[in-house]
Design a protein around this motif. Structure first.
Motif, PDB file in Angstrom:
ATOM      1  N   ASN A 232     -61.195 -16.666  -4.783  1.00  0.00           N
ATOM      2  CA  ASN A 232     -61.281 -16.547  -3.301  1.00  0.00           C
ATOM      3  C   ASN A 232     -62.590 -15.316  -2.874  1.00  0.00           C
ATOM      4  O   ASN A 232     -62.905 -14.309  -2.039  1.00  0.00           O
ATOM      5  CB  ASN A 232     -60.728 -16.571  -2.795  1.00  0.00           C
ATOM      6  N   ASN A 233     -61.494 -14.466  -4.381  1.00  0.00           N
ATOM      7  CA  ASN A 233     -62.255 -13.013  -4.285  1.00  0.00           C
ATOM      8  C   ASN A 233     -63.823 -12.441  -4.981  1.00  0.00           C
ATOM      9  O   ASN A 233     -63.829 -11.604  -5.263  1.00  0.00           O
ATOM     10  CB  ASN A 233     -61.047 -12.051  -4.682  1.00  0.00           C
ATOM     11  N   SER A 234     -64.251 -13.805  -5.259  1.00  0.00           N
ATOM     12  CA  SER A 234     -65.229 -13.479  -6.502  1.00  0.00           C
ATOM     13  C   SER A 234     -66.264 -12.252  -5.421  1.00  0.00           C
ATOM     14  O   SER A 234     -67.147 -12.537  -6.184  1.00  0.00           O
ATOM     15  CB  SER A 234     -65.410 -14.491  -6.343  1.00  0.00           C
ATOM     16  N   GLY A 235     -66.865 -12.211  -4.184  1.00  0.00           N
ATOM     17  CA  GLY A 235     -67.595 -11.971  -3.395  1.00  0.00           C
ATOM     18  C   GLY A 235     -67.566 -10.128  -4.139  1.00  0.00           C
ATOM     19  O   GLY A 235     -68.204 -10.153  -3.812  1.00  0.00           O
ATOM     20  N   LYS A 236     -66.306  -9.708  -4.454  1.00  0.00           N
ATOM     21  CA  LYS A 236     -65.966  -8.042  -4.640  1.00  0.00           C
ATOM     22  C   LYS A 236     -67.040  -8.324  -5.651  1.00  0.00           C
ATOM     23  O   LYS A 236     -67.082  -8.990  -6.620  1.00  0.00           O
ATOM     24  CB  LYS A 236     -64.878  -7.995  -4.439  1.00  0.00           C
ATOM     25  N   ASP A 237     -67.193  -6.420  -4.706  1.00  0.00           N
ATOM     26  CA  ASP A 237     -67.954  -5.786  -6.495  1.00  0.00           C
ATOM     27  C   ASP A 237     -66.986  -6.068  -7.535  1.00  0.00           C
ATOM     28  O   ASP A 237     -65.497  -5.287  -7.215  1.00  0.00           O
ATOM     29  CB  ASP A 237     -68.248  -4.041  -5.830  1.00  0.00           C
ATOM     30  N   GLN A 238     -68.135  -5.874  -8.962  1.00  0.00           N
ATOM     31  CA  GLN A 238     -67.049  -5.647  -9.996  1.00  0.00           C
ATOM     32  C   GLN A 238     -65.823  -6.595 -10.619  1.00  0.00           C
ATOM     33  O   GLN A 238     -64.358  -5.938 -11.085  1.00  0.00           O
ATOM     34  CB  GLN A 238     -66.186  -4.605 -10.020  1.00  0.00           C
ATOM     35  N   TYR A 239     -66.230  -7.696  -9.366  1.00  0.00           N
ATOM     36  CA  TYR A 239     -65.404  -9.239 -10.482  1.00  0.00           C
ATOM     37  C   TYR A 239     -66.216  -9.331 -11.387  1.00  0.00           C
ATOM     38  O   TYR A 239     -67.431  -9.351 -11.392  1.00  0.00           O
ATOM     39  CB  TYR A 239     -65.356 -10.095  -9.578  1.00  0.00           C
TER      40      TYR A 239
ATOM     41  N   ILE B  39     -62.625  -5.463 -13.055  1.00  0.00           N
ATOM     42  CA  ILE B  39     -62.954  -5.617 -14.510  1.00  0.00           C
ATOM     43  C   ILE B  39     -62.205  -4.024 -14.618  1.00  0.00           C
ATOM     44  O   ILE B  39     -61.666  -2.772 -13.470  1.00  0.00           O
ATOM     45  CB  ILE B  39     -64.113  -5.316 -14.618  1.00  0.00           C
ATOM     46  N   MET B  40     -61.756  -3.672 -15.660  1.00  0.00           N
ATOM     47  CA  MET B  40     -60.828  -2.559 -16.746  1.00  0.00           C
ATOM     48  C   MET B  40     -60.063  -1.798 -15.510  1.00  0.00           C
ATOM     49  O   MET B  40     -59.990  -0.546 -15.620  1.00  0.00           O
ATOM     50  CB  MET B  40     -62.393  -0.847 -16.833  1.00  0.00           C
ATOM     51  N   GLN B  41     -59.381  -2.615 -15.629  1.00  0.00           N
ATOM     52  CA  GLN B  41     -58.315  -2.345 -14.889  1.00  0.00           C
ATOM     53  C   GLN B  41     -56.908  -1.896 -16.110  1.00  0.00           C
ATOM     54  O   GLN B  41     -56.095  -1.308 -15.556  1.00  0.00           O
ATOM     55  CB  GLN B  41     -57.632  -3.348 -13.627  1.00  0.00           C
ATOM     56  N   LYS B  42     -57.260  -2.879 -16.748  1.00  0.00           N
ATOM     57  CA  LYS B  42     -55.606  -2.412 -18.542  1.00  0.00           C
ATOM     58  C   LYS B  42     -56.470  -1.372 -19.097  1.00  0.00           C
ATOM     59  O   LYS B  42     -57.878  -0.714 -18.949  1.00  0.00           O
ATOM     60  CB  LYS B  42     -55.766  -3.804 -18.599  1.00  0.00           C
ATOM     61  N   GLU B  43     -55.604  -1.282 -20.218  1.00  0.00           N
ATOM     62  CA  GLU B  43     -56.094  -0.934 -21.241  1.00  0.00           C
ATOM     63  C   GLU B  43     -57.187  -1.296 -22.474  1.00  0.00           C
ATOM     64  O   GLU B  43     -57.119  -2.124 -22.033  1.00  0.00           O
ATOM     65  CB  GLU B  43     -54.299  -0.419 -22.407  1.00  0.00           C
ATOM     66  N   PRO B  44     -58.259  -0.164 -22.799  1.00  0.00           N
ATOM     67  CA  PRO B  44     -59.043  -0.920 -23.332  1.00  0.00           C
ATOM     68  C   PRO B  44     -58.550  -1.126 -24.999  1.00  0.00           C
ATOM     69  O   PRO B  44     -57.411  -0.895 -25.452  1.00  0.00           O
ATOM     70  CB  PRO B  44     -60.005  -0.120 -23.562  1.00  0.00           C
ATOM     71  N   ASN B  45     -59.258  -1.870 -25.790  1.00  0.00           N
ATOM     72  CA  ASN B  45     -59.128  -2.117 -27.159  1.00  0.00           C
ATOM     73  C   ASN B  45     -59.073  -0.398 -28.301  1.00  0.00           C
ATOM     74  O   ASN B  45     -59.985   0.431 -27.893  1.00  0.00           O
ATOM     75  CB  ASN B  45     -58.933  -3.558 -27.890  1.00  0.00           C
ATOM     76  N   ALA B  46     -59.427  -0.559 -29.165  1.00  0.00           N
ATOM     77  CA  ALA B  46     -59.235   0.598 -30.155  1.00  0.00           C
ATOM     78  C   ALA B  46     -60.717   1.152 -29.874  1.00  0.00           C
ATOM     79  O   ALA B  46     -61.301   1.987 -29.629  1.00  0.00           O
ATOM     80  CB  ALA B  46     -58.754   0.186 -31.325  1.00  0.00           C
ATOM     81  N   TRP B  47     -61.792  -0.241 -29.773  1.00  0.00           N
ATOM     82  CA  TRP B  47     -63.394   0.085 -29.649  1.00  0.00           C
ATOM     83  C   TRP B  47     -63.635   0.065 -28.253  1.00  0.00           C
ATOM     84  O   TRP B  47     -65.157   0.326 -28.249  1.00  0.00           O
ATOM     85  CB  TRP B  47     -63.811  -0.678 -30.589  1.00  0.00           C
ATOM     86  N   GLY B  48     -62.839   0.211 -27.010  1.00  0.00           N
ATOM     87  CA  GLY B  48     -63.438   0.795 -26.097  1.00  0.00           C
ATOM     88  C   GLY B  48     -64.391  -0.625 -24.915  1.00  0.00           C
ATOM     89  O   GLY B  48     -64.578  -0.160 -24.296  1.00  0.00           O
ATOM     90  N   LEU B  49     -63.650  -1.998 -25.882  1.00  0.00           N
ATOM     91  CA  LEU B  49     -64.158  -3.157 -24.965  1.00  0.00           C
ATOM     92  C   LEU B  49     -62.910  -3.540 -24.145  1.00  0.00           C
ATOM     93  O   LEU B  49     -61.731  -3.285 -24.588  1.00  0.00           O
ATOM     94  CB  LEU B  49     -64.140  -4.220 -26.148  1.00  0.00           C
ATOM     95  N   TYR B  50     -63.370  -3.691 -22.796  1.00  0.00           N
ATOM     96  CA  TYR B  50     -62.252  -4.189 -21.558  1.00  0.00           C
ATOM     97  C   TYR B  50     -61.963  -5.627 -22.005  1.00  0.00           C
ATOM     98  O   TYR B  50     -62.816  -5.873 -21.844  1.00  0.00           O
ATOM     99  CB  TYR B  50     -62.319  -3.706 -20.441  1.00  0.00           C
ATOM    100  N   ASP B  51     -60.436  -5.872 -20.856  1.00  0.00           N
ATOM    101  CA  ASP B  51     -60.363  -7.383 -20.596  1.00  0.00           C
ATOM    102  C   ASP B  51     -60.710  -8.501 -21.551  1.00  0.00           C
ATOM    103  O   ASP B  51     -61.129  -9.262 -21.966  1.00  0.00           O
ATOM    104  CB  ASP B  51     -60.498  -7.780 -19.055  1.00  0.00           C
ATOM    105  N   MET B  52     -60.125  -7.717 -23.270  1.00  0.00           N
ATOM    106  CA  MET B  52     -61.219  -9.447 -24.161  1.00  0.00           C
ATOM    107  C   MET B  52     -59.864 -10.121 -24.732  1.00  0.00           C
ATOM    108  O   MET B  52     -60.004 -11.383 -24.161  1.00  0.00           O
ATOM    109  CB  MET B  52     -60.625  -8.266 -25.728  1.00  0.00           C
ATOM    110  N   HIS B  53     -58.881  -9.577 -23.859  1.00  0.00           N
ATOM    111  CA  HIS B  53     -57.958 -10.118 -23.493  1.00  0.00           C
ATOM    112  C   HIS B  53     -57.836 -11.120 -21.558  1.00  0.00           C
ATOM    113  O   HIS B  53     -56.381  -9.813 -21.371  1.00  0.00           O
ATOM    114  CB  HIS B  53     -56.517  -9.828 -24.229  1.00  0.00           C
TER     115      HIS B  53
END
Length: 380
Positions: free
Chosen positions: A164-171, A242-256
């Motif tokens: 339902n929240n897919s229309g919001k920016d940055q999802y 996106i990018m609400q959690k910690e990134p991995n060691a190479w600076g990539l967010y939401d890989m998990h």
């Protein structure tokens, strides 16, 4: 949610210009050396003469609206060797995650986060194509190629396609087929003049691990996943910005977690075994025959999602698309663009350091026969 989000029509098939094969230049990072790519949009940070010169850069997409910038960051990933798959001792391990096999990865850039709706809408809603038609923004040769690509048809029911929240920016853009993600990559390549595609399964896992050998990039304890990703345990109502959690060691967010991400490989349960025995050239598994218009499954997504348990968000976990992902699709033929029961699947893009020839790039292209057959059976 933007209820008019997908009110789009098909446009032209593919660019009518024929792609000509060409060898790599002495500087493989110089896109001008490949005649099948138009001159890239100027971006000094995106240039690199050697892998050591690679740095993070921001790709800025032209918007159809004044004073609006749609950008995303590409993170450099140096090449190297790693063990693809998981050890037998890993909790939650699937049989198709082994045997572990050493794989060498060439350098590439990877998008810092999953492709978002604002990024995807420029392609899906033909914003820029229509703006150029109306003379609101200027066009170039690369834009002509981009505007000639087919765009998604509207899904029959937006509610089943995305949260339902897919229309919001940055999802993250989600509920898309792998074919749809591939077409976006083709459009992005055309509009930027830089070559983008989906990652291979090995590239994705290499980037997700970020040098780790544990179940997750941060270790083996699933209780720590709360800090790094959105999964069923902390996101029961759907995906998150996106990018609400910690990134991995190479600076990539939401890989998990958040949304699982399409990779290029076609699923083969024993592909790692064949790779370890030298019976397969590289980790990229191509389809043995053209994909069916009606059945788009046995494809691989990685990383788990907000609809998956913690164990499914491990670095080595292989999530395979099934017929159930499109079970309620009433169209004939079933849509080549949308996964009606998989609102939790999205993607992110990569850009290899070495620019491929047109012949090499064709291995990663969306199959034009799928589009032709779909158009024949489902005319607009």
């Amino acid at each position: 949610m933007r209820r008019a989000l997908f009110c789009v029509l098909f446009i032209g098939l593919l660019s009518t210009s024929q792609i000509q094969a060409q060898d790599y230049s002495t500087n493989p990072a110089t896109e001008n050396a490949t005649t099948w790519l138009e001159a890239p949009v100027a971006n000094p940070d995106a240039d690199a003469a050697t892998p050591a010169d690679m740095k993070a850069y921001e790709e800025q997409l032209q918007s159809h609206l004044p004073n609006e910038k749609i950008t995303f960051k590409m993170v450099p990933i140096q090449g190297g060797k790693f063990l693809l798959g998981s050890p037998e001792s890993e909790a939650g391990r699937g049989e198709d995650e082994g045997p572990q096999v050493e794989v060498e990865i060439e350098p590439f850039w990877m998008e810092e986060h999953e492709v978002t709706w604002p990024e995807f809408e420029l392609f899906a809603l033909l914003y820029l194509a229509n703006a150029r038609k109306e003379g609101k923004v200027e066009g170039t040769d690369r834009d002509v190629k981009a505007d000639a690509l087919a765009a998604p048809t509207p899904p029959y029911s937006i509610g089943t396609i995305s949260y339902n929240n897919s229309g919001k920016d940055q999802y993250p853009a989600s509920g898309l087929t792998r074919y749809c993600a591939q077409m976006y990559c083709k459009w992005l390549t055309a509009i930027t003049g830089r070559y983008y595609r989906l990652p291979t399964e090995a590239e994705w896992e290499y980037a997700a691990r970020a040098g780790s050998t544990t179940a997750y990039s941060f270790g083996d304890d699933p209780a720590e996943l709360e800090k790094y990703g959105w999964f069923l345990g902390n996101s029961p109502d759907g995906y998150t910005k996106i990018m609400q959690k910690e990134p991995n060691a190479w600076g990539l967010y939401d890989m998990h977690g958040n949304v699982c991400e399409w990779v290029m490989d076609q699923y083969k349960k024993n592909s790692y075994k064949k790779l370890s025995e030298g019976k397969q050239e590289g980790p990229f598994v191509t389809p043995s025959k053209p994909l069916s218009v009606y059945k788009m499954f046995d494809e691989i997504a990685r990383g788990g999602s907000c609809a998956h348990e913690a164990a499914d968000c491990r670095s080595a976990k292989r999530i395979v698309s099934t017929k159930e992902w499109k079970a309620q699709d009433p169209m004939f033929p079933q849509s080549i663009w949308w996964m009606t029961e998989a609102p939790y699947v999205g993607f992110r893009v990569v850009r290899p350091f070495k620019v491929p020839s047109a012949e090499e790039a064709a291995l990663y292209e969306p199959d034009v026969n799928i589009w032709l057959k779909y158009k024949e059976l489902n005319p607009r």
